[in-house]
Design a protein around this motif. Structure first.
Motif, PDB file in Angstrom:
ATOM      1  N   GLY A 108      -8.060  -0.250   4.902  1.00 30.69           N
ATOM      2  CA  GLY A 108      -8.684   0.071   3.889  1.00 30.69           C
ATOM      3  C   GLY A 108      -7.914   1.544   3.324  1.00 30.69           C
ATOM      4  N   LEU A 109      -7.298   2.207   4.443  1.00 27.21           N
ATOM      5  CA  LEU A 109      -6.573   3.630   4.168  1.00 27.21           C
ATOM      6  C   LEU A 109      -5.458   3.309   3.263  1.00 27.21           C
ATOM      7  CD1 LEU A 109      -6.868   5.303   7.418  1.00 27.21           C
ATOM      8  CD2 LEU A 109      -8.606   5.751   5.558  1.00 27.21           C
ATOM      9  N   LEU A 110      -4.849   2.022   3.399  1.00 21.26           N
ATOM     10  CA  LEU A 110      -3.629   1.681   2.643  1.00 21.26           C
ATOM     11  C   LEU A 110      -4.060   0.989   1.315  1.00 21.26           C
ATOM     12  CD1 LEU A 110      -1.706   0.851   5.417  1.00 21.26           C
ATOM     13  CD2 LEU A 110      -1.404   2.988   4.562  1.00 21.26           C
ATOM     14  N   MET A 111      -5.390   0.843   1.075  1.00 17.80           N
ATOM     15  CA  MET A 111      -5.654   0.245  -0.270  1.00 17.80           C
ATOM     16  C   MET A 111      -5.471   1.132  -1.560  1.00 17.80           C
ATOM     17  SD  MET A 111      -6.763  -2.919  -0.215  1.00 17.80           S
ATOM     18  CE  MET A 111      -7.874  -3.037  -1.627  1.00 17.80           C
ATOM     19  N   PRO A 112      -5.200   0.773  -2.591  1.00 15.72           N
ATOM     20  CA  PRO A 112      -5.182   1.628  -3.790  1.00 15.72           C
ATOM     21  C   PRO A 112      -6.657   2.531  -3.897  1.00 15.72           C
ATOM     22  CG  PRO A 112      -4.472  -0.755  -4.359  1.00 15.72           C
ATOM     23  CD  PRO A 112      -5.006  -0.749  -2.896  1.00 15.72           C
ATOM     24  N   LYS A 382       3.901 -15.278  -4.289  1.00 13.96           N
ATOM     25  CA  LYS A 382       3.244 -15.663  -5.268  1.00 13.96           C
ATOM     26  C   LYS A 382       2.044 -14.995  -5.849  1.00 13.96           C
ATOM     27  CE  LYS A 382       4.478 -20.515  -4.589  1.00 13.96           C
ATOM     28  NZ  LYS A 382       3.831 -22.021  -4.206  1.00 13.96           N
ATOM     29  N   VAL A 383       1.614 -13.950  -4.813  1.00 15.79           N
ATOM     30  CA  VAL A 383       0.642 -12.879  -5.008  1.00 15.79           C
ATOM     31  C   VAL A 383       1.067 -11.810  -5.749  1.00 15.79           C
ATOM     32  CG1 VAL A 383      -1.061 -11.482  -3.832  1.00 15.79           C
ATOM     33  CG2 VAL A 383      -0.303 -13.652  -2.926  1.00 15.79           C
ATOM     34  N   PRO A 384       0.390 -11.319  -6.846  1.00 15.65           N
ATOM     35  CA  PRO A 384       0.975  -9.994  -7.619  1.00 15.65           C
ATOM     36  C   PRO A 384       0.988  -8.928  -6.804  1.00 15.65           C
ATOM     37  CG  PRO A 384      -0.750 -11.423  -8.868  1.00 15.65           C
ATOM     38  CD  PRO A 384      -0.491 -11.855  -7.409  1.00 15.65           C
ATOM     39  N   LYS A 385       1.785  -8.141  -7.021  1.00 17.04           N
ATOM     40  CA  LYS A 385       2.050  -6.864  -6.220  1.00 17.04           C
ATOM     41  C   LYS A 385       1.057  -6.131  -6.243  1.00 17.04           C
ATOM     42  CE  LYS A 385       5.007  -2.545  -6.408  1.00 17.04           C
ATOM     43  NZ  LYS A 385       6.456  -1.750  -7.026  1.00 17.04           N
ATOM     44  N   GLU A 386       0.055  -5.955  -7.133  1.00 20.74           N
ATOM     45  CA  GLU A 386      -1.140  -5.111  -6.929  1.00 20.74           C
ATOM     46  C   GLU A 386      -2.074  -5.563  -5.798  1.00 20.74           C
ATOM     47  OE1 GLU A 386      -1.547  -7.325 -10.867  1.00 20.74           O
ATOM     48  OE2 GLU A 386       0.009  -6.305  -9.723  1.00 20.74           O
ATOM     49  N   GLY A 387      -1.959  -7.013  -5.498  1.00 17.02           N
ATOM     50  CA  GLY A 387      -2.825  -7.664  -4.619  1.00 17.02           C
ATOM     51  C   GLY A 387      -2.325  -7.752  -3.344  1.00 17.02           C
ATOM     52  N   ARG A 388      -1.084  -7.290  -3.054  1.00 13.26           N
ATOM     53  CA  ARG A 388      -0.419  -7.349  -1.648  1.00 13.26           C
ATOM     54  C   ARG A 388      -1.345  -6.509  -0.634  1.00 13.26           C
ATOM     55  NH1 ARG A 388       5.086  -8.642  -2.707  1.00 13.26           N
ATOM     56  NH2 ARG A 388       5.028 -10.308  -4.428  1.00 13.26           N
ATOM     57  N   MET A 389      -1.725  -5.546  -0.848  1.00 15.20           N
ATOM     58  CA  MET A 389      -2.293  -4.418   0.061  1.00 15.20           C
ATOM     59  C   MET A 389      -3.833  -5.252   0.502  1.00 15.20           C
ATOM     60  SD  MET A 389      -0.411  -1.991   0.775  1.00 15.20           S
ATOM     61  CE  MET A 389       0.972  -3.374   0.421  1.00 15.20           C
ATOM     62  N   GLY A 441       2.714  -0.078   8.105  1.00 16.92           N
ATOM     63  CA  GLY A 441       3.357   0.855   7.451  1.00 16.92           C
ATOM     64  C   GLY A 441       4.623   0.213   6.841  1.00 16.92           C
ATOM     65  N   ARG A 442       5.022  -0.743   7.372  1.00 20.69           N
ATOM     66  CA  ARG A 442       6.204  -1.401   6.871  1.00 20.69           C
ATOM     67  C   ARG A 442       5.596  -2.504   5.706  1.00 20.69           C
ATOM     68  NH1 ARG A 442       8.644  -6.349  10.066  1.00 20.69           N
ATOM     69  NH2 ARG A 442       6.840  -7.279   9.556  1.00 20.69           N
ATOM     70  N   THR A 443       4.669  -3.176   5.918  1.00 21.51           N
ATOM     71  CA  THR A 443       3.850  -3.951   4.762  1.00 21.51           C
ATOM     72  C   THR A 443       3.603  -3.294   3.678  1.00 21.51           C
ATOM     73  OG1 THR A 443       3.262  -5.515   6.609  1.00 21.51           O
ATOM     74  CG2 THR A 443       2.292  -5.490   4.453  1.00 21.51           C
ATOM     75  N   TRP A 444       3.035  -2.147   3.953  1.00 25.57           N
ATOM     76  CA  TRP A 444       2.608  -1.083   2.713  1.00 25.57           C
ATOM     77  C   TRP A 444       3.752  -0.726   1.952  1.00 25.57           C
ATOM     78  CZ3 TRP A 444       3.153   4.305   2.023  1.00 25.57           C
ATOM     79  CH2 TRP A 444       2.337   4.937   0.859  1.00 25.57           C
ATOM     80  N   LEU A 445       4.879  -0.423   2.820  1.00 26.91           N
ATOM     81  CA  LEU A 445       6.194   0.124   1.805  1.00 26.91           C
ATOM     82  C   LEU A 445       6.952  -1.285   1.249  1.00 26.91           C
ATOM     83  CD1 LEU A 445       7.868   2.489   4.428  1.00 26.91           C
ATOM     84  CD2 LEU A 445       6.852   3.124   2.213  1.00 26.91           C
TER      85      LEU A 445
END
Length: 449
Positions: A108-112, A382-389, A441-445
């Motif tokens: 959750g800390l890494l969510m938009p 196939k997941v939009p960028k905004e949904g990756r987190m 952290g790698r996934t977030w980046l």
């Protein structure tokens, strides 16, 4: 007469809460027909749980005021800023998730920032209903076996004052709590909470229970998330239905039942998380479905020790039969993981056989989870960028798979169940946590897991 007894029980709360609790338990114990038990849960609905609230062990289960004077709506509340109330509710949800679901908290800390409040509301709601099954033993007095008392009448012979031997329903308190949540969320979508013309709202008891929802910060925060992001009701309903069906299950029949439970619970939370960032498409849902099934299977493995302490088996029956696993097998393997010394040769041989049987079943469940994670990885583009987190929980599952591999698929290893104080176990636990943070952290980046 039945409803009159319930009403009498409720009205005695302020004057004689102990008598009300005794009456409630007495009513529960005499309702042996399933139809009558259903009346207690469905017809009376949330009314009956007021009696449970009077018990000292159930003080914080419903977030209801404990006196008749405070249950009335205070007009001064109208002067409180909506923003301040939202911030307070959000803080409550964050703290609840942090204390009960650390991995969900880190994700959750890494969510938009625009969807973080809704995310924590969903996670807090998930924590609330997921804990209902385990909390039921505090209300109903459900007895559980332990590794040192696994003999006798069998691992699933549970008896208490509301037990089957007295014609009652051991899951009744849990179903009442679940019914409160089902009614509350249904009313959010049906806009019934403020419907003064509704016949039920004219009943002072039902009206008081309905107004009690104002005092639940998790529900308030979830309501705001539903209204802000238009969350789909069927996803929330599936979660509650799956959790309620799980209340009476001590062991699933087949592996696909475990996978279905993961789909109904974890996957639906991921669907809702995607909706908080505005992602609503079939391809993203397919990836979330695979992640949810994989996490559901791994959650069953991770809860092996805890479920065994509750007299339940997280290994499905088909695998347990294939690998000759019983509750005694789990207790022997668990005891061997905790107490590795002071055993004769025969005990060591039995413990080794038990751990090997459990390892075989674990590896098959890991194989099923790995398949779903692999397919999710292949389709994550196939997941939009905004949904990756929203898919960050997959990282936690993948890390647990790595930890299982390091522990040679010993699902009861002290490192995996939170025990062990030797230097090697402490070092392995530190490496696991550090590796998890680095992977997240790698996934977030990069946006990929």
């Amino acid at each position: 007469q039945f409803l009159h007894s319930i009403n009498t029980c409720i009205y005695q709360l302020s004057a004689a809460p102990t008598n009300a609790m005794t009456m409630m338990r007495g009513l529960s114990s005499i309702l042996s027909p399933a139809a009558d038990r259903a009346r207690l849960v469905v017809v009376c609905g949330s009314t009956a749980k007021c009696a449970l609230q009077s018990s000292s062990t159930a003080t914080n289960f419903f977030h209801l005021p404990t006196s008749a004077s405070t249950i009335r709506y205070n007009s001064n509340d109208a002067n409180i800023s909506n923003t301040a109330q939202r911030q307070s509710d959000h803080k409550h949800c964050v703290e609840l998730v942090q204390n009960r679901d650390m991995e969900g908290y880190l994700c959750g800390l890494l969510m938009p920032s625009s969807s973080r409040e809704a995310y924590f509301a969903l996670r807090a709601f998930n924590v609330e209903i997921a804990s209902i099954k385990d909390a039921s033993k505090l209300i109903g007095g459900r007895s559980r076996p332990s590794p040192s008392s696994s003999g006798g009448g069998g691992p699933f012979d549970m008896d208490n004052e509301l037990g089957e031997s007295q014609g009652g329903d051991t899951t009744l308190p849990s179903r009442l709590r679940m019914q409160w949540w089902r009614d509350a969320i249904a009313d959010v979508y049906d806009n019934k909470s403020n419907d003064a013309a509704s016949p039920s709202s004219q009943d002072p008891i039902i009206r008081s229970l309905t107004s009690s929802r104002k005092f639940n910060p998790t529900l308030r925060s979830l309501t705001h998330a539903i209204e802000t992001h238009g969350l789909t009701y069927r996803f929330l309903r599936r979660i509650m239905e799956a959790r309620e069906e799980d209340l009476s299950i001590t062991q699933y029949e087949k592996r696909r039942d475990v996978a279905q439970y993961g789909e109904d619970t974890v996957s639906n939370i991921l669907y809702l998380s995607l909706e908080t960032v505005g992602v609503r498409d079939d391809e993203s849902d397919k990836v979330a479905s695979d992640i949810g099934v994989g996490l559901g299977v791994l959650t069953a493995l991770r809860s092996t020790a805890f479920r065994a302490s509750q007299g339940e088996c997280s290994i499905p029956l088909d695998l347990a039969t294939k690998h000759d696993i019983s509750m005694d097998t789990l207790y022997q393997a668990w005891d061997a993981s905790i107490n590795d010394g002071d055993k004769d040769s025969e005990q060591l041989e039995q413990a080794a056989a038990a751990k090997e049987s459990l390892r075989g079943a674990t590896m098959e469940m890991v194989e099923m989870a790995s398949f779903h994670f692999h397919r999710a990885r292949e389709n994550q583009g196939k997941v939009p960028k905004e949904g990756r987190m929203c898919l960050l929980p997959a990282v936690c599952g993948l890390k647990y798979l790595d930890s299982l591999n390091e522990c040679n698929y010993d699902v009861l290893h002290p490192v995996l169940v939170g025990g062990g104080d030797d230097a090697a176990a402490v070092a392995l636990e530190r490496r696991r946590k550090l590796s998890l943070m680095m992977m997240m952290g790698r996934t977030w980046l990069t946006g990929t897991f």
